[in-house]
Design a protein around this motif. Structure first.
Motif, PDB file in Angstrom:
ATOM      1  N   ARG A 140     -13.079   7.973   3.147  1.00  0.00           N
ATOM      2  CA  ARG A 140     -13.817   7.586   4.355  1.00  0.00           C
ATOM      3  C   ARG A 140     -14.163   8.774   5.230  1.00  0.00           C
ATOM      4  O   ARG A 140     -15.211   8.816   5.843  1.00  0.00           O
ATOM      5  CB  ARG A 140     -12.963   6.622   5.201  1.00  0.00           C
ATOM      6  N   TYR A 141     -13.241   9.724   5.353  1.00  0.00           N
ATOM      7  CA  TYR A 141     -13.412  10.793   6.352  1.00  0.00           C
ATOM      8  C   TYR A 141     -13.592  12.184   5.736  1.00  0.00           C
ATOM      9  O   TYR A 141     -13.739  13.150   6.478  1.00  0.00           O
ATOM     10  CB  TYR A 141     -12.218  10.811   7.316  1.00  0.00           C
ATOM     11  N   ASN A 142     -13.508  12.235   4.420  1.00  0.00           N
ATOM     12  CA  ASN A 142     -13.682  13.521   3.752  1.00  0.00           C
ATOM     13  C   ASN A 142     -12.717  14.582   4.288  1.00  0.00           C
ATOM     14  O   ASN A 142     -13.076  15.751   4.471  1.00  0.00           O
ATOM     15  CB  ASN A 142     -15.139  13.983   3.949  1.00  0.00           C
ATOM     16  N   ASN A 143     -11.533  14.152   4.576  1.00  0.00           N
ATOM     17  CA  ASN A 143     -10.513  15.027   5.137  1.00  0.00           C
ATOM     18  C   ASN A 143      -9.133  14.419   4.855  1.00  0.00           C
ATOM     19  O   ASN A 143      -9.043  13.245   4.490  1.00  0.00           O
ATOM     20  CB  ASN A 143     -10.738  15.172   6.654  1.00  0.00           C
ATOM     21  N   THR A 144      -8.099  15.200   5.057  1.00  0.00           N
ATOM     22  CA  THR A 144      -6.752  14.702   4.743  1.00  0.00           C
ATOM     23  C   THR A 144      -6.108  14.050   5.966  1.00  0.00           C
ATOM     24  O   THR A 144      -6.189  14.608   7.067  1.00  0.00           O
ATOM     25  CB  THR A 144      -5.846  15.892   4.335  1.00  0.00           C
ATOM     26  N   ALA A 145      -5.479  12.912   5.753  1.00  0.00           N
ATOM     27  CA  ALA A 145      -4.738  12.282   6.863  1.00  0.00           C
ATOM     28  C   ALA A 145      -3.538  13.159   7.202  1.00  0.00           C
ATOM     29  O   ALA A 145      -2.853  13.650   6.304  1.00  0.00           O
ATOM     30  CB  ALA A 145      -4.272  10.892   6.451  1.00  0.00           C
ATOM     31  N   SER A 146      -3.293  13.364   8.506  1.00  0.00           N
ATOM     32  CA  SER A 146      -2.148  14.193   8.884  1.00  0.00           C
ATOM     33  C   SER A 146      -0.914  13.354   9.205  1.00  0.00           C
ATOM     34  O   SER A 146       0.211  13.832   9.150  1.00  0.00           O
ATOM     35  CB  SER A 146      -2.504  15.054  10.089  1.00  0.00           C
ATOM     36  N   HIS A 147      -1.141  12.078   9.582  1.00  0.00           N
ATOM     37  CA  HIS A 147      -0.019  11.198   9.938  1.00  0.00           C
ATOM     38  C   HIS A 147      -0.265   9.812   9.334  1.00  0.00           C
ATOM     39  O   HIS A 147      -1.407   9.363   9.297  1.00  0.00           O
ATOM     40  CB  HIS A 147       0.079  10.978  11.451  1.00  0.00           C
ATOM     41  N   ILE A 148       0.825   9.156   8.946  1.00  0.00           N
ATOM     42  CA  ILE A 148       0.738   7.738   8.548  1.00  0.00           C
ATOM     43  C   ILE A 148       1.879   6.975   9.219  1.00  0.00           C
ATOM     44  O   ILE A 148       3.033   7.427   9.208  1.00  0.00           O
ATOM     45  CB  ILE A 148       0.791   7.559   7.014  1.00  0.00           C
ATOM     46  N   PHE A 149       1.520   5.842   9.814  1.00  0.00           N
ATOM     47  CA  PHE A 149       2.515   4.987  10.474  1.00  0.00           C
ATOM     48  C   PHE A 149       2.460   3.606   9.856  1.00  0.00           C
ATOM     49  O   PHE A 149       1.440   3.186   9.307  1.00  0.00           O
ATOM     50  CB  PHE A 149       2.216   4.878  11.976  1.00  0.00           C
ATOM     51  N   TYR A 150       3.576   2.874   9.990  1.00  0.00           N
ATOM     52  CA  TYR A 150       3.653   1.521   9.447  1.00  0.00           C
ATOM     53  C   TYR A 150       4.346   0.624  10.463  1.00  0.00           C
ATOM     54  O   TYR A 150       5.335   1.025  11.090  1.00  0.00           O
ATOM     55  CB  TYR A 150       4.472   1.519   8.145  1.00  0.00           C
ATOM     56  N   CYS A 151       3.822  -0.572  10.627  1.00  0.00           N
ATOM     57  CA  CYS A 151       4.498  -1.549  11.499  1.00  0.00           C
ATOM     58  C   CYS A 151       4.507  -2.905  10.792  1.00  0.00           C
ATOM     59  O   CYS A 151       3.462  -3.362  10.320  1.00  0.00           O
ATOM     60  CB  CYS A 151       3.778  -1.661  12.838  1.00  0.00           C
ATOM     61  N   PRO A 152       5.667  -3.576  10.738  1.00  0.00           N
ATOM     62  CA  PRO A 152       5.748  -4.872  10.053  1.00  0.00           C
ATOM     63  C   PRO A 152       5.181  -6.012  10.897  1.00  0.00           C
ATOM     64  O   PRO A 152       4.856  -5.825  12.077  1.00  0.00           O
ATOM     65  CB  PRO A 152       7.254  -5.060   9.869  1.00  0.00           C
ATOM     66  N   GLY A 153       5.105  -7.197  10.287  1.00  0.00           N
ATOM     67  CA  GLY A 153       4.923  -8.441  11.033  1.00  0.00           C
ATOM     68  C   GLY A 153       6.299  -9.022  11.336  1.00  0.00           C
ATOM     69  O   GLY A 153       7.313  -8.343  11.136  1.00  0.00           O
ATOM     70  N   MET A 184       0.864  -1.195   0.000  1.00  0.00           N
ATOM     71  CA  MET A 184       0.000   0.000   0.000  1.00  0.00           C
ATOM     72  C   MET A 184       0.899   1.243   0.000  1.00  0.00           C
ATOM     73  O   MET A 184       1.750   1.385   0.866  1.00  0.00           O
ATOM     74  CB  MET A 184      -0.884  -0.056   1.250  1.00  0.00           C
ATOM     75  N   SER A 185       0.692   2.108  -0.976  1.00  0.00           N
ATOM     76  CA  SER A 185       1.522   3.319  -0.999  1.00  0.00           C
ATOM     77  C   SER A 185       0.881   4.382  -0.098  1.00  0.00           C
ATOM     78  O   SER A 185      -0.331   4.332   0.176  1.00  0.00           O
ATOM     79  CB  SER A 185       1.630   3.858  -2.421  1.00  0.00           C
ATOM     80  N   VAL A 186       1.692   5.321   0.339  1.00  0.00           N
ATOM     81  CA  VAL A 186       1.195   6.421   1.170  1.00  0.00           C
ATOM     82  C   VAL A 186       0.079   7.158   0.428  1.00  0.00           C
ATOM     83  O   VAL A 186      -0.959   7.504   1.007  1.00  0.00           O
ATOM     84  CB  VAL A 186       2.367   7.369   1.530  1.00  0.00           C
ATOM     85  N   GLU A 187       0.284   7.353  -0.888  1.00  0.00           N
ATOM     86  CA  GLU A 187      -0.725   8.082  -1.682  1.00  0.00           C
ATOM     87  C   GLU A 187      -2.059   7.339  -1.704  1.00  0.00           C
ATOM     88  O   GLU A 187      -3.121   7.940  -1.531  1.00  0.00           O
ATOM     89  CB  GLU A 187      -0.206   8.292  -3.129  1.00  0.00           C
ATOM     90  N   ASP A 188      -2.000   6.023  -1.918  1.00  0.00           N
ATOM     91  CA  ASP A 188      -3.250   5.236  -1.962  1.00  0.00           C
ATOM     92  C   ASP A 188      -3.966   5.294  -0.608  1.00  0.00           C
ATOM     93  O   ASP A 188      -5.184   5.416  -0.551  1.00  0.00           O
ATOM     94  CB  ASP A 188      -2.950   3.767  -2.310  1.00  0.00           C
ATOM     95  N   LEU A 189      -3.192   5.198   0.458  1.00  0.00           N
ATOM     96  CA  LEU A 189      -3.825   5.214   1.787  1.00  0.00           C
ATOM     97  C   LEU A 189      -4.443   6.593   2.071  1.00  0.00           C
ATOM     98  O   LEU A 189      -5.526   6.694   2.658  1.00  0.00           O
ATOM     99  CB  LEU A 189      -2.796   4.829   2.865  1.00  0.00           C
ATOM    100  N   LYS A 190      -3.756   7.626   1.618  1.00  0.00           N
ATOM    101  CA  LYS A 190      -4.304   8.989   1.798  1.00  0.00           C
ATOM    102  C   LYS A 190      -5.639   9.117   1.057  1.00  0.00           C
ATOM    103  O   LYS A 190      -6.594   9.705   1.565  1.00  0.00           O
ATOM    104  CB  LYS A 190      -3.311  10.036   1.279  1.00  0.00           C
ATOM    105  N   LYS A 191      -5.684   8.551  -0.152  1.00  0.00           N
ATOM    106  CA  LYS A 191      -6.935   8.602  -0.937  1.00  0.00           C
ATOM    107  C   LYS A 191      -8.056   7.873  -0.200  1.00  0.00           C
ATOM    108  O   LYS A 191      -9.180   8.361  -0.095  1.00  0.00           O
ATOM    109  CB  LYS A 191      -6.721   7.921  -2.297  1.00  0.00           C
ATOM    110  N   GLU A 192      -7.728   6.691   0.307  1.00  0.00           N
ATOM    111  CA  GLU A 192      -8.742   5.907   1.030  1.00  0.00           C
ATOM    112  C   GLU A 192      -9.216   6.669   2.263  1.00  0.00           C
ATOM    113  O   GLU A 192     -10.400   6.643   2.604  1.00  0.00           O
ATOM    114  CB  GLU A 192      -8.166   4.544   1.464  1.00  0.00           C
ATOM    115  N   PHE A 193      -8.289   7.332   2.923  1.00  0.00           N
ATOM    116  CA  PHE A 193      -8.641   8.097   4.121  1.00  0.00           C
ATOM    117  C   PHE A 193      -9.610   9.216   3.738  1.00  0.00           C
ATOM    118  O   PHE A 193     -10.623   9.458   4.399  1.00  0.00           O
ATOM    119  CB  PHE A 193      -7.376   8.672   4.772  1.00  0.00           C
ATOM    120  N   TRP A 194      -9.289   9.872   2.640  1.00  0.00           N
ATOM    121  CA  TRP A 194     -10.147  10.965   2.165  1.00  0.00           C
ATOM    122  C   TRP A 194     -11.561  10.432   1.866  1.00  0.00           C
ATOM    123  O   TRP A 194     -12.562  11.027   2.261  1.00  0.00           O
ATOM    124  CB  TRP A 194      -9.530  11.628   0.933  1.00  0.00           C
TER     125      TRP A 194
END
Ligand code: GLA
Length: 385
Positions: free
Chosen positions: A13-26, A1-11
Motif C-alpha cells: 500500500r505505501y511502498n515503504n516498511t512499517a516501523s511499528h505494529i500494534f494489536y488490540c483484542p476484542g 494475521m501474522s506480523v510478516e503478512d501485515l508488513k507485506k500488505e503495508f509495503w
C-alpha cells in the motif's frame, strides 16, 4: 494475521516498511450486562480476535488511513481538531486522534494500515478494539506515557463524543487491560479492578455470532441509557443513591411502586438483579463453580430478554439450544444486544458436536448459519513490532 503478512500488505500500500505494529483484542463479557453505565461491576475478558495497526511516520503532515477490511481510504492534513465524517470506519481512529489533540498533544504525520478479524458490529467490541489500538499506538509512538486506564478513557471519550454512542467504560477498559487466562472484575464507578483466574481446561468458552445485521442498535442503546437515568432520578427521591447499582433488590421491591412507568420498572429491575448476579458470579469464579456461573448466565439472559428487552429471536434460539445441550454449563447474549453474539461455557470435548448441532438447529429456525468459535481470555492491547 501474522506480523510478516501485515508488513507485506503495508509495503504493497505505501511502498515503504512499517516501523511499528500494534494489536488490540476484542472482548466478551461473562456477566454484568448494561451495568457499566449504572455504576456497578462487570466481568469482561479480552478474547483471541482483534485489530492490528501497522504504521510509519511521514514527513507530509498527513494522517493516511487505510484498512484491509474496507475499501474507503482517506488522507487528512494535521489540524487542531476534526469532526466525524459520515459512517466511515476511519471515524473510530480519527476520534481518538481528535481526543489526543484536544489534550494539546502535538502529533506528526502517520501512514496507517488497519486490519481486524473481529466480526464488526457484533457485540465483541470491534469499535473499542480499534479505538484503544489507536490510542496505544499514539501513546507509544509519541511517548505520551499513559497507563491502560487513561488509554481506555480516551477510547471511551472518542466513542461518546465523536461517534455519539453513550457507551460505558467496560469495552475499552477490557481490551486495554485484559490479561491472558484472567477475567477482569471492574468497578465502573471507581475504575478499581482486579483479576480472577479464568483458565478453562476441561471446558471451553464459545462465542456464537448470530450473523444478524444490527439495526438501530445505537439509538436503542442510547434509549436504554436514558431510561436508566429516568428510573434513577425517580428512585433518588426516596433513596440516597448515586447509581441504580447502589440499590439492593430488597430496597427496589420496596420502592419500585414510586416509578409509574412499567417500562422503567423493568429496566431498573434488570440492572439491580443483574448486579446481584455479578456478585454471585464473583463467588462462583472464586470457588471454581462453573455450574453456578452457568445458571447465573442463563438468568442474566432471561432478564436481558424480558426486562431489558435487548435480546432478539436469534439470540434466544441459541440460548434455548444451549439449555438443552448436555455439556453446556450456561449461555447468554454478550454486549449491548439487539443481535450480535452469545457466549456459552461447554465441555471442551463436546465442542465439535455442539457446533455442528447448533449450526443445524439455528439454520433450520432462522434461515442462515451462525458462526461458532472457541476463544479464551487473552492479553489486552500491546505492541508487536
Ligand atoms: C456495549 C457498550 C458497553 C456496555 C455494553 C452492555 O458494549 O459499549 O459500554 O454498556 O454494551 O453491557
Amino acid at each position: 494475521m501474522s506480523v510478516e503478512d501485515l508488513k507485506k500488505e503495508f509495503w504493497n500500500r505505501y511502498n515503504n516498511t512499517a516501523s511499528h505494529i500494534f494489536y488490540c483484542p476484542g472482548r466478551i463479557n461473562l456477566i454484568g450486562e448494561h451495568i457499566d453505565y449504572n455504576g456497578g461491576r462487570v466481568m469482561p475478558c479480552a478474547i483471541s480476535r482483534g485489530t492490528w495497526l501497522a504504521l510509519r511516520f511521514n514527513t507530509d503532515r498527513l494522517f493516511r488511513f487505510q484498512c484491509l477490511n474496507f475499501p474507503e481510504t482517506i488522507e487528512l492534513e494535521i489540524r487542531d481538531s476534526y469532526s466525524a465524517m459520515g459512517k466511515a470506519w476511519y471515524n473510530y481512529p480519527l476520534g481518538v486522534i481528535n481526543e489526543i489533540l484536544k489534550q494539546g498533544q502535538a502529533l506528526e504525520g502517520l501512514d496507517m494500515l488497519f486490519y481486524g478479524d473481529i466480526p464488526i458490529g457484533a457485540g465483541l467490541s470491534s469499535s473499542a478494539s480499534i479505538e484503544v489500538l489507536m490510542a496505544e499506538a499514539l501513546n507509544k509512538c509519541f511517548a505520551l506515557n499513559k497507563k491502560g486506564t487513561e488509554i481506555a478513557l480516551i477510547g471511551k471519550a472518542a466513542e461518546n463524543h465523536f461517534i455519539g454512542v453513550n457507551c460505558g467504560i467496560m469495552d475499552q477498559f477490557a481490551v486495554a487491560n485484559g490479561k491472558k487466562d484472567q477475567a477482569l472484575l471492574l468497578d465502573c464507578e471507581t475504575l478499581d479492578y482486579e483479576y480472577f483466574p479464568f483458565n478453562l481446561k476441561e471446558q471451553g468458552l464459545v462465542v456464537i455470532n448470530t450473523n444478524k445485521p444490527r439495526r438501530l442498535a445505537e439509538s436503542k442503546y442510547n434509549e436504554r441509557f436514558s431510561e436508566c437515568r429516568q428510573a434513577l432520578a425517580i428512585l433518588q427521591r426516596s433513596l440516597p443513591v448515586n447509581n441504580l447499582c447502589d440499590i439492593h433488590p430488597g430496597q427496589f421491591e420496596q420502592y419500585k411502586e414510586t416509578i409509574e412507568d412499567p417500562i422503567l420498572v423493568k429496566r431498573a429491575r434488570h440492572v439491580i438483579s443483574e448486579y446481584a448476579r455479578v456478585k454471585d458470579a464473583t463467588i462462583a469464579l472464586q470457588t471454581d463453580d462453573l455450574l453456578v456461573l452457568g445458571k447465573l448466565m442463563y438468568a442474566s439472559h432471561h432478564s436481558l430478554k424480558e426486562d431489558y428487552e435487548v435480546s432478539c429471536r436469534e439470540l434466544d434460539v441459541i440460548v434455548e439450544f444451549c439449555k438443552n445441550f448436555k455439556g453446556c454449563y450456561g449461555a447468554r447474549m454478550t454486549g449491548a444486544g439487539f443481535g450480535g453474539c452469545a457466549i456459552a461455557i461447554i465441555d471442551r470435548k463436546r465442542f465439535e458436536q455442539f457446533s455442528r448441532e447448533l449450526v443445524a438447529n439455528y439454520t433450520d429456525k432462522i434461515g442462515y448459519a451462525p458462526e461458532v468459535f472457541l476463544t479464551a481470555a487473552e492479553e489486552g492491547v500491546h505492541q508487536l513490532l
